[in-house]
Enzyme design. Structure first.
Site, PDB file in Angstrom:
ATOM      1  N   SER A  61     -48.930  47.908 -51.554  1.00 43.20           N
ATOM      2  CA  SER A  61     -48.680  46.480 -51.802  1.00 43.20           C
ATOM      3  C   SER A  61     -48.403  46.330 -53.291  1.00 43.20           C
ATOM      4  CB  SER A  61     -49.945  45.697 -51.428  1.00 43.20           C
ATOM      5  OG  SER A  61     -49.894  44.364 -51.903  1.00 43.20           O
ATOM      6  N   TYR A 111     -59.150  44.621 -51.591  1.00 44.19           N
ATOM      7  CA  TYR A 111     -57.729  44.817 -51.256  1.00 44.19           C
ATOM      8  C   TYR A 111     -57.034  45.556 -52.400  1.00 44.19           C
ATOM      9  CZ  TYR A 111     -53.176  43.767 -49.129  1.00 44.19           C
ATOM     10  OH  TYR A 111     -51.933  43.871 -48.539  1.00 44.19           O
TER      11      TYR A 111
HETATM   12  N1  LIG Z   1     -47.738  40.628 -45.271  1.00 40.54           N
HETATM   13  C1  LIG Z   1     -47.812  40.802 -46.565  1.00 40.54           C
HETATM   14  O1  LIG Z   1     -47.611  39.860 -47.354  1.00 40.54           O
HETATM   15  C2  LIG Z   1     -48.113  42.168 -47.119  1.00 40.54           C
HETATM   16  C3  LIG Z   1     -47.852  42.428 -48.472  1.00 40.54           C
HETATM   17  C4  LIG Z   1     -48.130  43.692 -48.987  1.00 40.54           C
HETATM   18  C5  LIG Z   1     -48.644  44.678 -48.157  1.00 40.54           C
HETATM   19  N2  LIG Z   1     -48.887  44.398 -46.836  1.00 40.54           N
HETATM   20  C6  LIG Z   1     -49.453  45.473 -46.025  1.00 40.54           C
HETATM   21  O2  LIG Z   1     -48.641  45.679 -44.887  1.00 40.54           O
HETATM   22  C7  LIG Z   1     -49.419  46.325 -43.864  1.00 40.54           C
HETATM   23  C8  LIG Z   1     -49.126  45.682 -42.540  1.00 40.54           C
HETATM   24  O3  LIG Z   1     -49.646  44.354 -42.532  1.00 40.54           O
HETATM   25  P1  LIG Z   1     -48.831  43.101 -41.995  1.00 40.54           P
HETATM   26  O4  LIG Z   1     -48.535  42.242 -43.165  1.00 40.54           O
HETATM   27  O5  LIG Z   1     -47.738  43.523 -41.112  1.00 40.54           O
HETATM   28  O6  LIG Z   1     -50.000  42.345 -41.184  1.00 40.54           O
HETATM   29  P2  LIG Z   1     -50.225  42.156 -39.612  1.00 40.54           P
HETATM   30  O7  LIG Z   1     -51.577  41.563 -39.486  1.00 40.54           O
HETATM   31  O8  LIG Z   1     -49.069  41.419 -39.030  1.00 40.54           O
HETATM   32  O9  LIG Z   1     -50.192  43.636 -39.049  1.00 40.54           O
HETATM   33  C9  LIG Z   1     -51.244  44.548 -39.307  1.00 40.54           C
HETATM   34  C10 LIG Z   1     -51.522  45.356 -38.046  1.00 40.54           C
HETATM   35  O10 LIG Z   1     -52.575  46.290 -38.338  1.00 40.54           O
HETATM   36  C11 LIG Z   1     -53.461  46.299 -37.218  1.00 40.54           C
HETATM   37  N3  LIG Z   1     -54.793  46.772 -37.615  1.00 40.54           N
HETATM   38  C12 LIG Z   1     -55.740  46.102 -38.325  1.00 40.54           C
HETATM   39  N4  LIG Z   1     -56.842  46.831 -38.439  1.00 40.54           N
HETATM   40  C13 LIG Z   1     -56.599  48.005 -37.807  1.00 40.54           C
HETATM   41  C14 LIG Z   1     -57.364  49.184 -37.599  1.00 40.54           C
HETATM   42  N5  LIG Z   1     -58.635  49.288 -38.029  1.00 40.54           N
HETATM   43  N6  LIG Z   1     -56.791  50.217 -36.928  1.00 40.54           N
HETATM   44  C15 LIG Z   1     -55.521  50.105 -36.444  1.00 40.54           C
HETATM   45  N7  LIG Z   1     -54.766  49.000 -36.589  1.00 40.54           N
HETATM   46  C16 LIG Z   1     -55.291  47.967 -37.280  1.00 40.54           C
HETATM   47  C17 LIG Z   1     -53.475  44.869 -36.740  1.00 40.54           C
HETATM   48  O11 LIG Z   1     -53.962  44.742 -35.414  1.00 40.54           O
HETATM   49  C18 LIG Z   1     -52.010  44.470 -36.897  1.00 40.54           C
HETATM   50  O12 LIG Z   1     -51.272  44.750 -35.714  1.00 40.54           O
HETATM   51  C19 LIG Z   1     -50.865  46.241 -44.339  1.00 40.54           C
HETATM   52  O13 LIG Z   1     -51.260  47.503 -44.853  1.00 40.54           O
HETATM   53  C20 LIG Z   1     -50.820  45.210 -45.441  1.00 40.54           C
HETATM   54  O14 LIG Z   1     -51.849  45.382 -46.372  1.00 40.54           O
HETATM   55  C21 LIG Z   1     -48.636  43.179 -46.305  1.00 40.54           C
END
Ligand SMILES: NC(=O)c1ccc[n+]([C@@H]2O[C@H](COP(=O)([O-])OP(=O)(O)OC[C@H]3O[C@@H](n4cnc5c(N)ncnc54)[C@H](O)[C@@H]3O)[C@@H](O)[C@H]2O)c1
Length: 284
Positions: free
Chosen positions: A144, A157
């Site tokens: 991130s 985080y």
């Molecule tokens: N959305 C943003 O703004 C953003 C920005 C930077 C980084 N990220 C990163 O992107 C990645 C994906 O997140 P997203 O934004 O798509 O969110 P999201 O909530 O849409 O998807 C995350 C997925 O991870 C799954 N998950 C959570 N805990 C878990 C576990 N213990 N084991 C297996 N699966 C698990 C959830 O069920 C979900 O399907 C994350 O690592 C997040 O930190 C997101």
């Protein structure tokens, strides 16, 4: 790794958001897909959606905090489609809370266990098979912008994402040192419109109850809706997936999807070498 068609991509956190978008993009490139996620209902829906789109899909419920579960997932991937070529360690949750709070250690541990230990486990377990088969392979770790900039109130985080950046850089250098065929990328987005703002949906019930997350008061509901708005205004997950695909095909390490956030990284580096104390600005 220029030719993806017929090869196999494994994605954690694949039932939603960035993970699901990556599954679509790698499926469109002709890859077999192995999906892992802790949410079984959402995983079923994602599997149906991807199969209906004509992709080859295998899915397994998985908690990335569980090392034995990751080992079983790796075996499942090989049994489903043979050698694994692309691994996206993407599952993650957003949670914070001040460093000064002595009572939120369980929240901190939950976040770091998923976001950092989940990625470490994924790399360690899948690299063994990738080294054994010896074909070109690529690992994408989702960090991130929080892995470069330290926003207040986001301690666990930030720590997890800095850790993922450090792990990935180390892996890239070790791949050069050891002459392996495993490429590495680290994905560092700012806000993306996904389900991350409702990460609490996967918070264990005892931790939810201990922090009143099951019955939020007015103040925390206000904070929650502000976070949801920021995330909803983020870029589409499909754009991030496109950047990830591009990085894998072109063997690019850094995937910074938000040009407007790059200046803050440069500014932080300048503050470090100039010995400037951290200001209350410069995060996204
Ligand atoms: N959305 C943003 O703004 C953003 C920005 C930077 C980084 N990220 C990163 O992107 C990645 C994906 O997140 P997203 O934004 O798509 O969110 P999201 O909530 O849409 O998807 C995350 C997925 O991870 C799954 N998950 C959570 N805990 C878990 C576990 N213990 N084991 C297996 N699966 C698990 C959830 O069920 C979900 O399907 C994350 O690592 C997040 O930190 C997101």
């Amino acid at each position: 790794m220029q030719e993806l068609s017929g090869k196999t991509a494994v994605i954690t956190g694949a039932a939603s958001g960035i993970g699901l978008a990556m599954a679509h993009r790698f499926g469109d490139a002709g890859m077999n897909l192995v999906l892992g996620d802790v949410e079984s209902d959402a995983l079923d829906i994602a599997t149906t959606e991807l199969s209906d789109a004509g992709h080859e899909v295998a899915a397994m419920q998985l908690d990335v905090r569980d090392l034995d579960g990751i080992r079983a997932f790796e075996a499942f991937a090989r049994e489903s489609f043979g050698n694994v070529h692309v691994l996206c360690n993407n599952a993650g949750v957003g949670a914070g809370g001040p460093v000064s709070d002595p009572d939120n250690l369980d929240l901190w541990k939950w976040t770091i266990d998923i976001n950092l230990w989940g990625v470490i486990y994924g790399c360690k377990v899948f690299m063994t098979g990738m080294l054994e088969h010896g074909e070109e392979a690529h690992i994408v770790n989702t960090a991130s912008m929080a892995g470069h900039l330290s926003a207040p109130m986001m301690g666990p985080y930030n720590i997890s994402k800095y850790g993922v950046v450090a792990l990935s850089e180390t892996m890239a250098k070790e791949a050069l040192m050891m002459g392996t065929k495993i490429g590495v990328s680290v994905l560092c987005p700012a806000f993306v419109a996904t389900g991350i703002a409702t990460s609490d949906r996967n918070l264990p019930e005892n931790i939810k109850a201990a922090h009143g997350r099951d019955a939020p008061d007015e103040a925390s509901s206000g904070t929650q809706s502000a976070i949801e708005q920021l995330v909803a205004a983020g870029i589409p997950a499909a754009d991030v997936a496109e950047a990830v695909h591009h990085a894998v095909v072109n063997d690019e390490f850094w995937i910074l999807t938000h040009d407007d956030a790059k200046a803050a990284v440069t500014e932080r580096a300048r503050q470090i070498v100039d010995g400037v104390n951290p200001p209350l600005t410069g995060f996204v």
